[in-house]
Enzyme design. Structure first.
Site, PDB file in Angstrom:
ATOM      1  N   GLN A   9       0.852  -1.207   0.000  1.00  0.00           N
ATOM      2  CA  GLN A   9       0.000   0.000   0.000  1.00  0.00           C
ATOM      3  C   GLN A   9       0.878   1.243   0.000  1.00  0.00           C
ATOM      4  O   GLN A   9       0.377   2.355  -0.080  1.00  0.00           O
ATOM      5  CB  GLN A   9      -0.889   0.008   1.242  1.00  0.00           C
ATOM      6  CG  GLN A   9      -1.845  -1.177   1.312  1.00  0.00           C
ATOM      7  CD  GLN A   9      -2.477  -1.293   2.691  1.00  0.00           C
ATOM      8  OE1 GLN A   9      -3.487  -0.663   2.973  1.00  0.00           O
ATOM      9  NE2 GLN A   9      -1.891  -2.102   3.545  1.00  0.00           N
TER      10      GLN A   9
ATOM     11  N   HIS B  80      -1.637   1.214  -4.152  1.00  0.00           N
ATOM     12  CA  HIS B  80      -1.954   2.649  -4.055  1.00  0.00           C
ATOM     13  C   HIS B  80      -1.006   3.499  -4.900  1.00  0.00           C
ATOM     14  O   HIS B  80      -0.914   4.713  -4.708  1.00  0.00           O
ATOM     15  CB  HIS B  80      -1.927   3.105  -2.585  1.00  0.00           C
ATOM     16  CG  HIS B  80      -3.019   2.489  -1.768  1.00  0.00           C
ATOM     17  ND1 HIS B  80      -3.002   2.406  -0.387  1.00  0.00           N
ATOM     18  CD2 HIS B  80      -4.190   1.901  -2.147  1.00  0.00           C
ATOM     19  CE1 HIS B  80      -4.109   1.813   0.033  1.00  0.00           C
ATOM     20  NE2 HIS B  80      -4.837   1.487  -1.011  1.00  0.00           N
TER      21      HIS B  80
ATOM     22  N   CYS C 281      -1.475   7.620 -25.804  1.00  0.00           N
ATOM     23  CA  CYS C 281      -2.888   7.621 -26.224  1.00  0.00           C
ATOM     24  C   CYS C 281      -3.546   8.994 -26.092  1.00  0.00           C
ATOM     25  O   CYS C 281      -4.759   9.109 -26.303  1.00  0.00           O
ATOM     26  CB  CYS C 281      -3.670   6.581 -25.418  1.00  0.00           C
ATOM     27  SG  CYS C 281      -4.047   7.124 -23.749  1.00  0.00           S
TER      28      CYS C 281
ATOM     29  N   CYS D 280      -0.930  11.894 -22.369  1.00  0.00           N
ATOM     30  CA  CYS D 280      -0.179  10.643 -22.492  1.00  0.00           C
ATOM     31  C   CYS D 280       0.456  10.562 -23.888  1.00  0.00           C
ATOM     32  O   CYS D 280      -0.261  10.707 -24.896  1.00  0.00           O
ATOM     33  CB  CYS D 280      -1.131   9.472 -22.281  1.00  0.00           C
ATOM     34  SG  CYS D 280      -0.371   7.868 -22.577  1.00  0.00           S
TER      35      CYS D 280
HETATM   36  P1  OAD Z   1      -1.472   3.075   8.894  1.00  0.00           P
HETATM   37  O1  OAD Z   1      -0.784   4.321   9.269  1.00  0.00           O
HETATM   38  O2  OAD Z   1      -2.952   3.059   8.909  1.00  0.00           O
HETATM   39  O3  OAD Z   1      -0.959   1.883   9.841  1.00  0.00           O
HETATM   40  C1  OAD Z   1       0.393   1.675  10.078  1.00  0.00           C
HETATM   41  C2  OAD Z   1       0.561   0.408  10.885  1.00  0.00           C
HETATM   42  O4  OAD Z   1       1.946   0.177  11.035  1.00  0.00           O
HETATM   43  C3  OAD Z   1      -0.028   0.449  12.301  1.00  0.00           C
HETATM   44  O5  OAD Z   1      -0.806  -0.717  12.520  1.00  0.00           O
HETATM   45  C4  OAD Z   1       1.206   0.450  13.211  1.00  0.00           C
HETATM   46  O6  OAD Z   1       1.000  -0.251  14.422  1.00  0.00           O
HETATM   47  C5  OAD Z   1       2.210  -0.286  12.339  1.00  0.00           C
HETATM   48  N1  OAD Z   1       3.635  -0.012  12.617  1.00  0.00           N
HETATM   49  C6  OAD Z   1       4.209   1.118  13.058  1.00  0.00           C
HETATM   50  N2  OAD Z   1       5.547   0.988  13.118  1.00  0.00           N
HETATM   51  C7  OAD Z   1       5.837  -0.271  12.688  1.00  0.00           C
HETATM   52  C8  OAD Z   1       7.034  -1.015  12.499  1.00  0.00           C
HETATM   53  N3  OAD Z   1       8.232  -0.490  12.741  1.00  0.00           N
HETATM   54  N4  OAD Z   1       6.938  -2.285  12.050  1.00  0.00           N
HETATM   55  C9  OAD Z   1       5.723  -2.838  11.774  1.00  0.00           C
HETATM   56  N5  OAD Z   1       4.568  -2.179  11.930  1.00  0.00           N
HETATM   57  C10 OAD Z   1       4.606  -0.914  12.374  1.00  0.00           C
HETATM   58  O7  OAD Z   1      -0.878   2.657   7.454  1.00  0.00           O
HETATM   59  P2  OAD Z   1      -1.530   1.674   6.351  1.00  0.00           P
HETATM   60  O8  OAD Z   1      -2.192   0.521   6.967  1.00  0.00           O
HETATM   61  O9  OAD Z   1      -0.466   1.425   5.372  1.00  0.00           O
HETATM   62  O10 OAD Z   1      -3.494   5.226   1.434  1.00  0.00           O
HETATM   63  O11 OAD Z   1      -2.620   2.630   5.698  1.00  0.00           O
HETATM   64  C11 OAD Z   1      -3.274   2.205   4.527  1.00  0.00           C
HETATM   65  C12 OAD Z   1      -3.501   3.370   3.603  1.00  0.00           C
HETATM   66  O12 OAD Z   1      -4.084   4.474   4.321  1.00  0.00           O
HETATM   67  C13 OAD Z   1      -2.219   3.977   3.026  1.00  0.00           C
HETATM   68  O13 OAD Z   1      -1.730   3.273   1.904  1.00  0.00           O
HETATM   69  C14 OAD Z   1      -2.681   5.364   2.622  1.00  0.00           C
HETATM   70  C15 OAD Z   1      -3.536   5.724   3.816  1.00  0.00           C
HETATM   71  O14 OAD Z   1      -4.578   6.595   3.557  1.00  0.00           O
HETATM   72  C16 OAD Z   1      -3.407   6.140   0.466  1.00  0.00           C
HETATM   73  O15 OAD Z   1      -2.713   7.103   0.553  1.00  0.00           O
HETATM   74  C17 OAD Z   1      -4.252   5.857  -0.732  1.00  0.00           C
END
Ligand code: OAD
Length: 278
Positions: free
Chosen positions: A119, A137, A169, A166
Site C-alpha cells: 500500500q 496505491h 494515447c 499521455c
Molecule cells: P497506517 O498508518 O494506517 O498503519 C500503520 C501500521 O503500522 C499500524 O498498525 C502500526 O502499528 C504499524 N507499525 C508502526 N511501526 C511499525 C514497524 N516499525 N513495524 C511494523 N509495523 C509498524 O498505514 P496503512 O495501513 O499502510 O493510502 O494505511 C493504509 C492506507 O491508508 C495507506 O496506503 C494510505 C492511507 O490513507 C493512500 O494514501 C491511498
C-alpha cells in the site's frame, strides 16, 4: 511479548512459510517507519496530525486537473500552506530501504515470496531489489495515464502543457499515487486479487488493516485456507483472523524470520530432512 515468545513464534512462522508454495506479503506504512517515513494513523501519523484528505480528492482533480498540476509543479507554495505535509514529502523523498525491505528481497531470491502487495507509495521495495511488486496505491515516483494506464518515471517525463497528455494515447496524466475517491487501477487490482487468491501463506506487515480493498485480502486468504502471519507492534482488526501474530517491528523481526527460513532450506538440502524449526 517476551523475547522467548517472539523467538518461538518466529520458528512457527518460518516453518509454515518454508512449507508454503505461494507466499504473498501485504505491506503497509509501518514497514517504512524504520526508513523514517511517518505512518498515516496512530501517534505521529500524518493523518492524525493534519486529518484525512478530502474523500472527493479525485473528483476535485477531475473537475480541475490544471489546478492540481499547478500546485504539483509549485511545491514551495504547498509547503508554506502545510508544513506537516512538506515534512512528510521530504521524508518520502529521502527514505532508503531498511532491514525489513532487504529481508523481503532475500525471501524473493530464495523462492519463498511470489508477490508483494504494498500500500506504500514510496517505491522502497523496488529500490531494495524486489522484482514482483504490486503497488496497490501507486508509486510516487511515477505518473500514470488515466486512460491506458501507462506509467512514466517522473524524472524522465517531459511536461509541455498542463495537464499533460499521455504520449501513447493522448489520455489525461496524473500522479500514480491513488487519491482518496479514486478507483484502484484495474491492472494492479487484478494482480493483487490473483496473488491473494492463490497464496497459501500471507505475511501481513505493518498495516492497520483499515483501508479497503487491501484490508480484505488477509481474511479472504484465510478463508481459502492460507496461513496468515502478522508482524506489527500493535494489534489490528486483522489480528483476529491471523494464525500467528508477532508483536514487533518489521525491521527487527523480518531479518530473523528470513534467516530461519534460509536455515530450513539449507538443512533440508544437506540432510534431506524436513525443517527442524518446531
Ligand atoms: P497506517 O498508518 O494506517 O498503519 C500503520 C501500521 O503500522 C499500524 O498498525 C502500526 O502499528 C504499524 N507499525 C508502526 N511501526 C511499525 C514497524 N516499525 N513495524 C511494523 N509495523 C509498524 O498505514 P496503512 O495501513 O499502510 O493510502 O494505511 C493504509 C492506507 O491508508 C495507506 O496506503 C494510505 C492511507 O490513507 C493512500 O494514501 C491511498
Amino acid at each position: 511479548m517476551t523475547t522467548d515468545k517472539i523467538n518461538k513464534l518466529i520458528d512457527i512462522a518460518a516453518e509454515k512459510i518454508y512449507e508454503a508454495s505461494h507466499v504473498v506479503a501485504l505491506v503497509g506504512a509501518g514497514m517504512s517507519a524504520e526508513s523514517g517515513i511517518p505512518t498515516y494513523r496512530g501517534s505521529g501519523g500524518i493523518w492524525t496530525k493534519i486529518g484525512e484528505p478530502d474523500p472527493r480528492s479525485f473528483q476535485n482533480f477531475m473537475n480541475d486537473p490544471k489546478l492540481w498540476w499547478e500546485r504539483m509543479l509549485n511545491p514551495d507554495r504547498v509547503n508554506v500552506e502545510s508544513p506537516e505535509r512538506a515534512k512528510f514529502t521530504k521524508a518520502l523523498a529521502e527514505a532508503k530501504p531498511n532491514p525489513g525491505h532487504f529481508a523481503l528481497v532475500e525471501l524473493e531470491k530464495i523462492g519463498k515470496l511470489d508477490t508483494i502487495i504494498t500500500q506504500n507509495v514510496d517505491g522502497l521495495h523496488r529500490i531494495a531489489g524486489n522484482n514482483n511488486v504490486a503497488e496497490i496505491h501507486g508509486n510516487r515516483n511515477y505518473y500514470r495515464c488515466l486512460d491506458c494506464s501507462s506509467r512514466f518515471l517522473r524524472d524522465e517525463f517531459m511536461i509541455i502543457d498542463i495537464p499533460p497528455k499521455c504520449p501513447n494515447c493522448q489520455g489525461m496524466i496524473k500522479g500514480d499515487g491513488v487519491m482518496f475517491g479514486e478507483p484502484i487501477p484495474s491492472d494492479v487490482l487484478a494482480r493483487c486479487i490473483t496473488a491473494a487468491q492463490n497464496c497459501d501463506a500471507m505475511l501481513v506487515l505493518g498495516t492497520s488493516g483499515t483501508v479497503y480493498p487491501a484490508a480484505s485480502f488477509p481474511t479472504e486468504a484465510y478463508m481459502n485456507g492460507a496461513y496468515i502471519v502478522e508482524i506489527n507492534p500493535e494489534r489490528t482488526p486483522i489480528s483476529d483472523v491471523v494464525t500467528t501474530q508477532i508483536a514487533g517491528a518489521t525491521g527487527d523481526i523480518l531479518p530473523l524470520l528470513v534467516a530461519k527460513i534460509q536455515d530450513g532450506i539449507i538443512i533440508s538440502y544437506l540432510f534431506g530432512t524436513k525443517y527442524y524449526g518446531v
